[in-house]
Design a protein around this motif. Sequence first.
Motif: not given
Length: 145
Positions: A32-33, A54, A74-76, A91-95
């Motif tokens: 998932k990373v 994702n 970036e996903r929020r 929630s958020s995730s970024s790369f």
Amino acid sequence: MARNLVRFDPFTGLDALRRSVMNDLLPDVRGKVPTTDIYTEGDKALIVEAHLPNFDEKDVTVTVDRGALVISAERREKEEDKDKKYVIRESSSSFYRSIVLPEQAEEGDITAKFTKGVLKVTIPLSGGAAPRSIAIGGGDEKNSS
């Protein structure tokens, strides 16, 4: 007597500990990373594949800045539920990756495709100057004083 001395290394077990933690405590994180693969197709192109599970295409940005390929995502997510006690759940995730491009990269011809969570960036490479052999001449070893 010197043959019986053993050098003490305080960091000997750290790598094994890291592997143990990653395998035992975080097994669901693997896969998932986001990961990045960089490889060449002969001398014609440099390929950068960013595996972005994702993320959607709209979340991903690809730019070239000062001789470097920059990939960011970036996903929020925002959720409001009036039946629950919290007002907003967010929630958020970024790369982010920055990859220095080789001199022979054709920056104007870079292409990118996003398919099933994998971003594939193709950077064409110019032929550039081929290495050439330089003859070494014999030196005169006589002293000219």
